[in-house]
Scaffold this active site. Structure first.
Site, short mmCIF file in Angstrom:
data_model
loop_
_atom_site.label_atom_id
_atom_site.label_comp_id
_atom_site.label_asym_id
_atom_site.label_seq_id
_atom_site.Cartn_x
_atom_site.Cartn_y
_atom_site.Cartn_z
N HIS A 64 0.82 -1.21 0.00
CA HIS A 64 0.00 0.00 0.00
C HIS A 64 0.85 1.25 0.00
O HIS A 64 1.96 1.28 0.54
CB HIS A 64 -0.89 0.04 1.25
CG HIS A 64 -1.82 -1.10 1.36
ND1 HIS A 64 -2.44 -1.45 2.53
CD2 HIS A 64 -2.23 -2.03 0.45
CE1 HIS A 64 -3.19 -2.50 2.35
NE2 HIS A 64 -3.08 -2.88 1.09
N LYS A 74 6.12 6.48 7.22
CA LYS A 74 5.64 5.52 8.23
C LYS A 74 6.84 4.98 9.01
O LYS A 74 7.89 4.71 8.43
CB LYS A 74 4.98 4.30 7.55
CG LYS A 74 3.65 4.54 6.94
CD LYS A 74 3.20 3.30 6.21
CE LYS A 74 2.11 3.68 5.21
NZ LYS A 74 2.01 2.74 4.12
N TYR A 94 1.97 1.72 13.75
CA TYR A 94 2.45 2.68 12.74
C TYR A 94 2.44 4.09 13.31
O TYR A 94 1.39 4.53 13.79
CB TYR A 94 1.46 2.74 11.56
CG TYR A 94 1.23 1.49 10.77
CD1 TYR A 94 0.26 0.57 11.14
CD2 TYR A 94 1.95 1.25 9.62
CE1 TYR A 94 0.02 -0.57 10.38
CE2 TYR A 94 1.72 0.12 8.86
CZ TYR A 94 0.75 -0.79 9.24
OH TYR A 94 0.52 -1.90 8.48
N ASP A 105 -6.34 -6.52 -1.65
CA ASP A 105 -4.89 -6.71 -1.84
C ASP A 105 -4.60 -7.70 -2.96
O ASP A 105 -3.56 -7.63 -3.60
CB ASP A 105 -4.24 -7.14 -0.53
CG ASP A 105 -4.09 -5.96 0.44
OD1 ASP A 105 -3.78 -6.20 1.62
OD2 ASP A 105 -4.29 -4.80 0.01
C1 LIG Z 1 -4.76 2.49 6.67
C2 LIG Z 1 -6.00 2.98 7.34
C3 LIG Z 1 -7.19 2.29 7.24
N1 LIG Z 1 -8.32 2.77 7.86
C4 LIG Z 1 -9.56 2.00 7.75
C5 LIG Z 1 -9.99 1.67 6.34
C6 LIG Z 1 -10.67 0.32 6.47
O1 LIG Z 1 -12.02 0.51 6.84
C7 LIG Z 1 -9.93 -0.34 7.63
C8 LIG Z 1 -8.89 -1.32 7.16
O2 LIG Z 1 -8.10 -0.64 6.22
P1 LIG Z 1 -7.10 -1.45 5.32
O3 LIG Z 1 -7.76 -2.70 4.79
O4 LIG Z 1 -6.53 -0.48 4.31
O5 LIG Z 1 -5.98 -1.89 6.38
P2 LIG Z 1 -4.56 -2.51 6.01
O6 LIG Z 1 -4.70 -3.49 4.88
O7 LIG Z 1 -3.96 -2.96 7.26
O8 LIG Z 1 -3.78 -1.25 5.44
C9 LIG Z 1 -2.55 -0.85 6.00
O9 LIG Z 1 -1.63 -1.84 5.71
C10 LIG Z 1 -0.49 -1.48 4.97
C11 LIG Z 1 0.53 -2.57 5.13
C12 LIG Z 1 0.04 -0.12 5.30
O10 LIG Z 1 1.23 0.16 5.25
C13 LIG Z 1 -0.92 0.94 5.63
O11 LIG Z 1 -0.70 1.39 6.96
C14 LIG Z 1 -2.30 0.53 5.49
O12 LIG Z 1 -2.61 0.62 4.12
O13 LIG Z 1 -9.32 0.72 8.37
C15 LIG Z 1 -8.32 3.94 8.57
O14 LIG Z 1 -9.35 4.36 9.10
N2 LIG Z 1 -7.15 4.65 8.67
C16 LIG Z 1 -5.99 4.22 8.09
O15 LIG Z 1 -4.95 4.90 8.23
#
Ligand SMILES: Cc1cn([C@H]2C[C@H](O)[C@@H](COP(=O)(O)OP(=O)(O)O[C@H]3O[C@H](C)C(=O)[C@H](O)[C@H]3O)O2)c(=O)[nH]c1=O
Length: 181
Positions: free
Chosen positions: A62, A72, A132, A168
């Site tokens: 991401h 980050k 993070y 993803d």
């Molecule tokens: C990243 C983020 C997500 N969200 C919400 C959005 C979705 O409803 C839920 C899960 O989000 P997401 O599926 O994008 O989470 P990850 O797959 O863990 O994403 C993260 O994982 C990769 C490895 C990263 O480096 C980033 O920090 C980030 O993209 O949290 C938020 O409210 N705030 C945030 O900063």
């Protein structure tokens, strides 16, 4: 604290220096002076935690598109992860290269990832808790990503993912995205 450059421009490994005694240990994990002296970001708008229940959960790759690009600092507070940064900065000498580090609650290592890089990880244990420090407020409209198994990146993941989101699995390949951050 020990700061070590990685083979990716601007990506640093930060190692804590725990002070141990009969109770356990104490370690500083952030210091504004240590960041300033190396020209690293020291202002973080948000701090987030992600918990991955199953071993070999993959999250990423991401990044947030400009002007919402993020610095980050990633740490692993429980369990262990194999943490990956990918350089997406066309002007960088390490453009389109990747680097990885094992971060764990035991080794107290952190990875500093500058703007313009993608990030992802594979959990190596059950119940991996990832922290993070993030320099920029999250903007969902700026969320972008690349495929973890993109042949153009050839990331040498230590294991196949057992769990990952459909989102993803569906990111574009670099070749198709003509991408840069
Ligand atoms: C990243 C983020 C997500 N969200 C919400 C959005 C979705 O409803 C839920 C899960 O989000 P997401 O599926 O994008 O989470 P990850 O797959 O863990 O994403 C993260 O994982 C990769 C490895 C990263 O480096 C980033 O920090 C980030 O993209 O949290 C938020 O409210 N705030 C945030 O900063």
């Amino acid at each position: 604290m020990l700061f070590t450059r990685t083979d990716l421009e601007g990506v640093w490994l930060i190692e804590a220096s725990p002070i141990r005694d009969e109770r356990g240990s104490f370690a500083r994990t952030f210091c504004i002076d240590e960041m300033n002296v190396r020209g690293l970001e020291h202002r973080f708008a948000q701090h987030s935690l992600s918990r991955s229940t199953a071993k070999h959960t993959l999250r990423g790759l991401h990044f947030q598109r400009a002007p919402h690009a993020e610095v980050k600092v990633v740490s692993c507070l429980n369990g262990a992860i194999w943490d990956v940064a990918v350089d997406l900065r066309p002007q960088s000498p390490t453009y389109r290269r990747w680097t990885a580090a094992e971060l764990s609650a035991d080794n107290m290592r952190q990875l500093y990832i500058p703007k313009g890089c993608a990030h992802g990880f594979l959990s190596l244990t059950e119940d991996a808790l990832v922290g993070y420090l993030i320099s920029t407020r999250y903007d969902p409209s700026a969320a972008a990503g690349l495929r973890y198994d993109d042949p153009a990146l050839a990331i040498d993941w230590p294991a196949a993912p057992a769990v990952m989101s459909e989102k993803d699995r569906s990111w574009p390949l670099l070749a198709d995205s003509g991408h840069h951050a």
